[in-house]
Scaffold this active site. Sequence first.
Site, PDB file in Angstrom:
ATOM      1  N   HIS A  82      -1.406   1.569  -4.343  1.00 53.34           N
ATOM      2  CA  HIS A  82      -1.743   2.993  -4.203  1.00 53.34           C
ATOM      3  C   HIS A  82      -0.829   3.912  -5.015  1.00 53.34           C
ATOM      4  CE1 HIS A  82      -3.858   1.977  -0.120  1.00 53.34           C
ATOM      5  NE2 HIS A  82      -4.532   1.585  -1.171  1.00 53.34           N
ATOM      6  N   ALA A 114       8.855  -4.265  12.515  1.00 51.76           N
ATOM      7  CA  ALA A 114       9.182  -5.193  11.425  1.00 51.76           C
ATOM      8  C   ALA A 114      10.685  -5.347  11.196  1.00 51.76           C
ATOM      9  CB  ALA A 114       8.497  -4.730  10.141  1.00 51.76           C
ATOM     10  N   SER A 144      -2.435  -0.919   9.278  1.00 53.42           N
ATOM     11  CA  SER A 144      -3.484  -0.825  10.293  1.00 53.42           C
ATOM     12  C   SER A 144      -4.702  -1.648   9.887  1.00 53.42           C
ATOM     13  CB  SER A 144      -3.877   0.638  10.498  1.00 53.42           C
ATOM     14  OG  SER A 144      -4.258   1.214   9.270  1.00 53.42           O
ATOM     15  N   CYS A 178      -0.007  13.522 -15.978  1.00 51.45           N
ATOM     16  CA  CYS A 178      -0.607  14.723 -16.563  1.00 51.45           C
ATOM     17  C   CYS A 178      -2.130  14.642 -16.395  1.00 51.45           C
ATOM     18  CB  CYS A 178      -0.236  14.835 -18.040  1.00 51.45           C
ATOM     19  SG  CYS A 178      -1.067  16.212 -18.854  1.00 51.45           S
ATOM     20  N   GLN A 222       0.850  -1.204   0.000  1.00 56.04           N
ATOM     21  CA  GLN A 222       0.000   0.000   0.000  1.00 56.04           C
ATOM     22  C   GLN A 222       0.880   1.246   0.000  1.00 56.04           C
ATOM     23  OE1 GLN A 222      -3.419  -0.506   3.033  1.00 56.04           O
ATOM     24  NE2 GLN A 222      -1.880  -1.980   3.640  1.00 56.04           N
ATOM     25  N   CYS A 277       2.858  19.890 -16.990  1.00 51.69           N
ATOM     26  CA  CYS A 277       3.278  18.963 -18.045  1.00 51.69           C
ATOM     27  C   CYS A 277       4.139  19.715 -19.061  1.00 51.69           C
ATOM     28  CB  CYS A 277       2.035  18.374 -18.708  1.00 51.69           C
ATOM     29  SG  CYS A 277       2.409  17.325 -20.121  1.00 51.69           S
ATOM     30  N   PRO A 293       3.668  -3.940  15.848  1.00 45.92           N
ATOM     31  CA  PRO A 293       3.800  -3.794  17.300  1.00 45.92           C
ATOM     32  C   PRO A 293       2.464  -3.529  17.992  1.00 45.92           C
ATOM     33  CG  PRO A 293       4.952  -1.993  16.140  1.00 45.92           C
ATOM     34  CD  PRO A 293       4.385  -2.891  15.098  1.00 45.92           C
ATOM     35  N   GLY A 319       2.900  -4.230   8.975  1.00 44.85           N
ATOM     36  CA  GLY A 319       2.858  -2.777   9.144  1.00 44.85           C
ATOM     37  C   GLY A 319       1.679  -2.088   8.509  1.00 44.85           C
TER      38      GLY A 319
END
Length: 245
Positions: free
Chosen positions: A111, A224, A182, A119, A93, A140, A207, A180
């Site tokens: 993502h 991690a 959520s 552009c 992600q 551009c 964690p 890592g």
Amino acid sequence: MLDFGHLQRVVVLTGAGISAESGVPTFRGHRGLWRQHRPEELATPEAFARDPKLVWEWYDWRRGLIGACQPNSAHRTLVDMETRLPDFTLITQNVDGLHHLAGSQRVLELHGNIWRMRCTREGTKQEDRLTPLPEIPPRCANCGALLRPDVVWFGESLPAEVLEAAFAAAAACDLMLVIGTSAVVQPAATLPLMAKQNGTLLVEVNPQPTPLSDYVDLSLRQPAAQVLPQWWQRQMESINGSSAG
Ligand code: NAD
């Protein structure tokens, strides 16, 4: 110990937490804030239409932070997994490009990538690691229209081909590592749940507990970069031990 002899197809899903120890702020950590704006207020098509300069200033700041960061041992462990495992898919992600920088060859970037621009008129893409940007907002070179970051903003669809490949890999894997994240941003958060329904073994590296934690088979509740290399080392030792015996 997991038996990798029987775990043929491995998928890894990463989120902002894997890059936290490289110094890249997560959105939900306290350093995610910029000039008192929450990311949800800036990473939207509406914010860009309203004030492209403000949005680009935020991206310029983030590019500056990320540009000074190096991949960590968790990113590098995933490179090692890719080289050793016969069927390995890395889905991220993250937009920071640190998996590529570490040496991962094939990364499904759900993502987009913060180092790419698109552009707004022609849809053409270009990669540009310049930071800070010489002109904000950038335009551009070909047609003069505004460029935008080639990332997926809140409310936008994910790139269809990448999403399809991610779902196909998640549906067919034996083991999924979720590192890592959520596990609240959709549709990425659906991937581990779908895999679980198909009998996949789930391992979470985080964690903090997440909405996914109740469903996982193994939870590694540590950062991690600390825990992933050790965990992988132990798996490797067991593979080598079992093939020698
Ligand atoms: P998130 O910010 O919502 O969650 C980060 C997760 O990482 C949390 O659960 C946190 O407990 C965990 N974490 C923190 N430090 C960790 C560590 N050292 N090791 C392992 N886990 C750790 O991130 P998200 O789930 O990826 O979703 C947010 C969205 O924000 C994503 O869509 C992503 O594109 C974007 N984002 C990307 C970056 C990046 O590219 N590095 C950074 C910020 C946000």
